[in-house]
Write a protein that holds these residues in place. Structure first.
Motif, short mmCIF file in Angstrom:
data_model
loop_
_atom_site.label_atom_id
_atom_site.label_comp_id
_atom_site.label_asym_id
_atom_site.label_seq_id
_atom_site.Cartn_x
_atom_site.Cartn_y
_atom_site.Cartn_z
N GLN A 175 4.19 2.91 -5.09
CA GLN A 175 3.46 3.60 -6.16
C GLN A 175 2.82 2.59 -7.10
O GLN A 175 3.35 1.50 -7.32
CB GLN A 175 4.43 4.48 -6.94
CG GLN A 175 3.72 5.39 -7.91
CD GLN A 175 4.70 6.19 -8.75
OE1 GLN A 175 5.87 5.86 -8.84
NE2 GLN A 175 4.21 7.25 -9.36
N ASP A 176 1.66 2.97 -7.65
CA ASP A 176 0.95 2.13 -8.60
C ASP A 176 1.55 2.35 -9.99
O ASP A 176 1.58 3.48 -10.46
CB ASP A 176 -0.53 2.55 -8.61
CG ASP A 176 -1.44 1.36 -8.76
OD1 ASP A 176 -0.97 0.35 -9.30
OD2 ASP A 176 -2.60 1.46 -8.34
N VAL A 177 2.02 1.31 -10.63
CA VAL A 177 2.56 1.44 -11.99
C VAL A 177 1.71 0.61 -12.93
O VAL A 177 1.47 -0.57 -12.66
CB VAL A 177 4.03 0.97 -12.08
CG1 VAL A 177 4.56 1.19 -13.48
CG2 VAL A 177 4.85 1.72 -11.07
N ARG A 178 1.21 1.24 -13.99
CA ARG A 178 0.32 0.51 -14.91
C ARG A 178 0.97 0.37 -16.28
O ARG A 178 1.66 1.30 -16.73
CB ARG A 178 -0.98 1.29 -15.09
CG ARG A 178 -1.80 1.31 -13.83
CD ARG A 178 -3.05 2.11 -14.01
NE ARG A 178 -3.70 2.25 -12.70
CZ ARG A 178 -4.35 3.32 -12.30
NH1 ARG A 178 -4.46 4.35 -13.11
NH2 ARG A 178 -4.90 3.36 -11.11
N TRP B 178 -5.38 -9.22 -1.42
CA TRP B 178 -6.32 -9.31 -0.29
C TRP B 178 -7.61 -9.98 -0.76
O TRP B 178 -8.15 -10.86 -0.09
CB TRP B 178 -6.58 -7.91 0.25
CG TRP B 178 -7.67 -7.84 1.27
CD1 TRP B 178 -7.76 -8.54 2.42
CD2 TRP B 178 -8.83 -7.01 1.20
NE1 TRP B 178 -8.89 -8.21 3.09
CE2 TRP B 178 -9.57 -7.26 2.38
CE3 TRP B 178 -9.31 -6.06 0.30
CZ2 TRP B 178 -10.78 -6.63 2.65
CZ3 TRP B 178 -10.51 -5.42 0.57
CH2 TRP B 178 -11.23 -5.70 1.73
N PRO C 189 -0.72 -0.37 -4.41
CA PRO C 189 -2.01 -0.55 -3.75
C PRO C 189 -2.95 -1.48 -4.52
O PRO C 189 -3.68 -2.25 -3.90
CB PRO C 189 -2.59 0.87 -3.71
CG PRO C 189 -1.45 1.78 -3.92
CD PRO C 189 -0.42 1.03 -4.69
N LEU D 162 -4.75 -4.77 -3.03
CA LEU D 162 -6.20 -5.04 -3.03
C LEU D 162 -6.50 -6.39 -3.67
O LEU D 162 -7.35 -7.15 -3.20
CB LEU D 162 -6.95 -3.92 -3.75
CG LEU D 162 -7.09 -2.61 -2.98
CD1 LEU D 162 -7.65 -1.53 -3.87
CD2 LEU D 162 -7.98 -2.82 -1.76
N LEU E 42 0.82 -1.22 0.00
CA LEU E 42 0.00 0.00 0.00
C LEU E 42 0.86 1.26 0.00
O LEU E 42 0.40 2.34 -0.38
CB LEU E 42 -0.93 0.00 1.22
CG LEU E 42 -2.16 -0.90 1.09
CD1 LEU E 42 -2.93 -0.96 2.40
CD2 LEU E 42 -3.08 -0.41 -0.02
N LYS E 43 2.10 1.12 0.43
CA LYS E 43 2.97 2.30 0.49
C LYS E 43 3.66 2.55 -0.86
O LYS E 43 4.25 3.61 -1.06
CB LYS E 43 4.04 2.10 1.55
CG LYS E 43 3.50 2.17 2.96
CD LYS E 43 4.63 1.95 3.94
CE LYS E 43 4.13 1.82 5.36
NZ LYS E 43 5.15 1.20 6.22
#
Lengths: 312, 671
Positions: A57-60, A226, A219, A223, A54-55
């Motif tokens: 960065q989101d990379v797409r 989880w 993140p 998700l 969660l800490k």
């Protein structure tokens, strides 16, 4: 429409499931380490993993679009809705309008739809193959799952999961052999749904780099990971609530619910232990031979149906 | 205005628009506008008429007509009202869509296209409302012909051959229907449906008539094994016409089965329902299996029509079983599930065909392998298509799920009791429906994923832009209808249940209470699509919150480099294609694909027989010449030759003839 108390029970049970999901998968990791005679990480490792992710960065990937973005939100939301409808703490479903067996099966299809679509959307070939396998498994498993539940529903006279559980707990189904066989078939199909070895096809880490998860990070990955552990718990709760409803609360008093929770924890622990033992003592099945295994499931379910027709 | 007045008004508008399209054919823009606006107006008026008739008692108008033996009667009852609403609703949307879409065909006879489209719609409305077997056949033929001209509109080899196959199957079907009507007319002594209802034939004759009608209407509906024309003809037509053909025309087949089996023949025989159920189960599974193997987006959708016709037939078959066995709950639930799915399929299949048309409008190919990545450049089209894909995959809480849920419930209630055959067949049908559902999910993940997700796989796909406003409006309207028909199910289901009950001649059952859906007092279970939607949205806030907190606290998401390909440079060919995605299914279900090959062999054999038949006709055609005409001609020639001997051209001999004739006449008169 559900009353406030029912809504509260549903919300509490689903939040407990959501909170406990990483713990359950952590326990399975410990079990695996023990069976491999390793030390392994502690039972809380999955929580630490999630916090760490969660800490980040989101990379797409550049090709990723709408489906890739919304899947990490749609999938857990769907599983939470399914969790609200299952009879977990109580004998009856807390929200009857969600607790129909057909609704549950098709809500799982919603999660699967987006899970697989995100794999295609990422543009990665591993994710695409994982998506294809995820859906193929669904095709192979769903008929057996439905026939098993349908048979026991016919014995009980209702397609509501809570009603089925209540009847099973009271020993009401006259055809004991049919009920048992339906239970076995349903357990088998649930096991395939868990995505554990030997049926670890879609998110196969060694084969497909975790399939549709390949391109997720930060993140979003947290998700999705989880929700995958939540899915395990929801599937187990589905089986337990329908075929092993013993101990759950028949009235909504605090003490009855507490006993129900205790019973549920014990039942899930035993089930997951069995799952872990099986998972760690078998090798991966070949994907192209999976249909032989699922035919077995459908065979057992058909047998249950035939026994039901014969009244056994 | 009453519902029947509105119906006549909408028919007048359709006819006016069609004729205007023809007259204005020199001016493309005017022709498109005239046909489009008249179609939309007629559709809107007809939709209102149908909705009014849904809850009203049956009303009949006598239009007379030129034939003394067959009056043109129009009858609006709840069943035909439902059909009129579906036809006109989709005609409304397709007409709006056509305002922009048909410009693609400018210079190729758009006036004629408008004429055929509107006469197609008008004839469908007439088929479902007319109350006389003679006129039924006339309008049925009109409908087949108008759609035939739409199929061959492109005039290329594929379209013409698909059109020819369609023409053959459609007419074989109408011959079977005609035979069925003759059997019934024989017993009734007239061609009017009212007399058919009053004087029903004996059970044996009724069964023969029903099977004939099932074959005839099944061919129109695209039921397996009479589906061969459908995946070839529907994709060949322009997309708004495909939407009408797949969305509503094939439903006329279902309507016919219900009309003949339940309304006209009374549905007294249980095995009719079982037969419909079995054919429905086979159609649904095989339809979706074959759809999965397709790369052509319109063919894929056409095969899905076969699948959904199967699902509708599951409901209708259950309803017929219930009626024959005297179980009103099963009868109403089953027929209501079938009708609900009929409406839903018209909406989402119309939507998907319009979506496919929009994509083809930009990418100029039907091959899905040439598409990809359109989700970003065509956001409206892609979102509408996604809603349609979710709806057709029966994903809760959209409309497809509601009708499939009712179908499952009707099968469940039917399996609780009754004869062994019913208790045996219905759970198997439910299992096959589950298989169909899972396959449909796979197929539409593939369709949406390959067309709209990932990276573009061709230049046209990379350069695509959103389609013009009328096309977007058309799709968004239908997408909204998918959501409304799902979420407002507690309000819609009772109306359909009462329509089903009126068709069956039974009293209705409780299928909804407040926001809850329920299968009467049969399954002891409930469903609430509004609640499912509410909870899905409500619980989505939890993960959304987690994601947004973490991205606010850290850094916003970043678009990274190409996807990981084990260190190689990824290129478009590495991604999963339409073919490889469905490959596991082709492997696991190989025997079912083998069935298609053998069906195709039968198809080819039929075609070869037909060619042989034509050749034989050509040979035998000359029999009359050689045996009858030629001898007469020869004799005449021979007599002429003989006569020529008399005419030598010598004047003296002619004088001799005159004298001889005079003498002969004198002798006669003297005598």
């Amino acid at each position: 429409m559900p009353s406030f108390a029912q809504l509260l029970v549903a919300l509490v049970q689903v939040l407990l499931l959501a909170a406990a999901a990483p713990l359950a998968s952590g326990c399975l990791r410990v079990l695996r380490a023990k069976m491999h005679t390793r030390h392994g990480p502690g039972v809380l490792q999955d929580y630490r993993d999630l916090v760490k992710l969660l800490k980040r960065q989101d990379v797409r990937p550049p090709a990723a679009g709408f489906a890739f973005r919304v899947m990490p939100i749609v999938m857990p939301a769907t599983l939470l809705v399914i969790g609200m409808g299952l009879p977990i703490l109580t004998r009856a479903t807390p929200i009857a309008a969600l607790g129909d067996l057909i609704t549950t099966i098709y809500l799982f299809a919603l999660a699967r739809f987006f899970f697989a679509l995100s794999g295609l959307d990422s543009g990665s070939s591993f994710a695409g193959i994982g998506a294809s396998r995820e859906l193929t498994l669904g095709v192979l498993v769903e008929p057996a799952m439905l026939l098993a539940l349908f048979t026991v529903a016919l014995l009980v006279g209702s397609t509501n999961l809570g009603d089925i559980g209540t009847a099973v707990a009271a020993g009401r189904p006259q055809a004991i052999a049919a009920t048992l066989l339906a239970g076995i078939a349903f357990a088998f199909t649930c096991y395939i749904e868990l995505g554990k070895l030997p049926y670890d096809m879609a998110e196969a880490e060694q084969e497909l780099q975790e399939g549709p998860l390949t391109e997720y990070s930060g993140p979003s990955l947290a998700l999705v990971k989880w929700s995958l552990s939540l899915k395990q718990l929801v599937v187990v709760a589905w089986f337990v609530g329908t075929f092993v409803p013993f101990g759950s609360a028949t009235e909504t008093t605090f003490s009855a619910l507490a006993i129900g929770l205790l019973a549920f924890v014990v039942k899930v622990a035993v089930t997951l232990f069995a799952v872990g033992v099986v998972e760690n003592s078998v090798a991966r099945a070949r994907f192209r031979l999976t249909s032989r295994h699922t035919w077995l499931g459908l065979g057992i379910a058909s047998l249950a149906f035939v026994f039901h027709l014969a009244g056994l | 205005m009453s519902a029947t007045d509105l119906l006549l008004l909408s028919l007048a508008l359709f006819s006016l628009g069609g004729v205007a399209g023809l007259l204005l054919r020199a001016n493309d823009r005017a022709a498109i506008g005239a046909a489009g606006f008249a179609g939309a107006a007629g559709g809107a008026v007809g939709l209102v008429a149908g909705l009014l008739a849904l809850t009203a008692p049956a009303a009949t108008v006598d239009l007379g007509g030129p034939f003394p033996f067959a009056r043109l009667l129009l009858r609006l009852d709840p069943l035909s009202g439902l059909m009129v609403a579906v036809i006109c609703g989709l005609a409304l949307v397709a007409s709006i869509y056509s305002l922009a879409y048909v410009r693609e065909y400018a210079g190729r006879g758009v006036g004629a296209m408008g004429f055929f489209t509107l006469s197609f719609v008008a004839s469908m409305v007439m088929v479902v409302t007319c109350d006389d077997a003679f006129w039924f056949i006339v309008f049925f033929e009109m409908m087949s012909l108008a759609s035939y001209f739409l199929v061959i509109f492109d005039q290329n080899e594929e379209a013409v051959s698909a059109g020819f196959l369609y023409f053959l199957v459609a007419h074989a079907g109408s011959v079977a229907i005609m035979a069925a009507f003759f059997l019934m007319a024989n017993a009734a002594g007239s061609f009017e449906f009212a007399d058919f209802r009053a004087h029903r034939p004996s059970e044996l004759v009724a069964s023969i008539a029903f099977v004939l009608a099932l074959l005839g209407f099944g061919a129109k509906a695209g039921m397996i094994p009479l589906h061969i024309w459908l995946p070839r003809a529907h994709p060949a037509a322009p997309s708004h016409a495909s939407a009408l053909m797949s969305g509503v025309m094939i439903k006329i087949g279902i309507f016919g089965v219900v009309k003949v089996g339940i309304d006209l023949l009374g549905g007294t025989v249980a095995w009719w329902g079982l037969l419909v159920l079995a054919l429905g189960a086979i159609s649904s599974v095989l339809g979706v299996i074959y759809a999965l193997a397709e790369h052509d987006i319109k063919k894929l959708l056409a095969y899905h029509s076969v699948e959904n016709i199967g699902i509708i037939m599951l409901g209708v078959g259950t309803g017929m079983i219930g009626l024959a066995e005297g179980r009103p709950l099963v009868a109403v639930l089953g027929l209501m599930a079938g009708l609900y799915h009929l409406v839903n399929h018209a909406v989402f299949k119309g939507l998907l065909f319009l979506g496919a048309g929009s994509v083809i409008y930009r990418v100029h190919t039907k091959d899905m392998e040439e598409m990809g990545g359109l989700g970003r450049t065509m956001p409206w089209t892609s979102m509408s298509f996604l809603i349609g894909a979710l709806a057709i995959s029966a994903i809760p809480p959209l409309n497809g799920f509601v009708s499939e849920w009712y179908t499952y419930q009707s099968l469940f209630v039917a399996a609780l009791d009754g004869t062994f055959a019913v208790r045996f067949a219905t759970p198997i049908a439910a299992t096959l429906l589950a298989l169909t559902g899972a396959l449909a999910v796979m197929c539409f993940v593939k369709a949406y994923g390959v067309v709209f997700s990932g990276a573009p796989r061709s230049r046209h796909a990379a350069e695509a832009t959103e389609v013009p406003a009328p096309m977007v409006i058309g799709m968004v309207l239908l997408a909204a209808a998918c959501v409304v028909l799902g979420l407002a199910a507690p309000a819609i289901a009772p109306v359909l249940a009462s329509a089903a009950a009126a068709t069956l001649g039974l009293s209705t059952v409780t299928v909804a209470d407040g926001a809850l859906l329920m299968p009467g007092d049969g399954g002891h279970t409930v469903l609430s699509t509004p609640l499912v939607a509410l909870l899905l949205i409500g619980l989505a806030t939890l993960p959304a919150l987690i994601a947004s907190i973490s991205s606010v606290a850290r850094r916003a998401p970043r678009r990274g480099e190409a996807p990981w390909a084990c260190g190689y440079v990824p290129d478009g060919h590495m991604t999963v294609s339409a073919g490889s995605f469905a490959q596991p299914i082709r492997m696991f279900f190989a025997p079912l694909y083998a069935v298609r090959r053998s069906v195709a062999a039968v198809d080819r054999a039929i075609e070869a027989r037909f060619d042989g038949f034509v050749a034989a006709c050509r040979r035998n055609e000359t029999i009359f010449d050689t045996r009858l005409v030629e001898p007469v001609v020869d004799a005449a020639v021979r007599i002429g030759r003989r006569a020529q001997v008399l005419q030598s051209g010598d004047l003296r001999i002619y004088c001799l003839y005159i004298v001889a004739a005079l003498v002969a006449l004198l002798l006669v008169t003297l005598h």
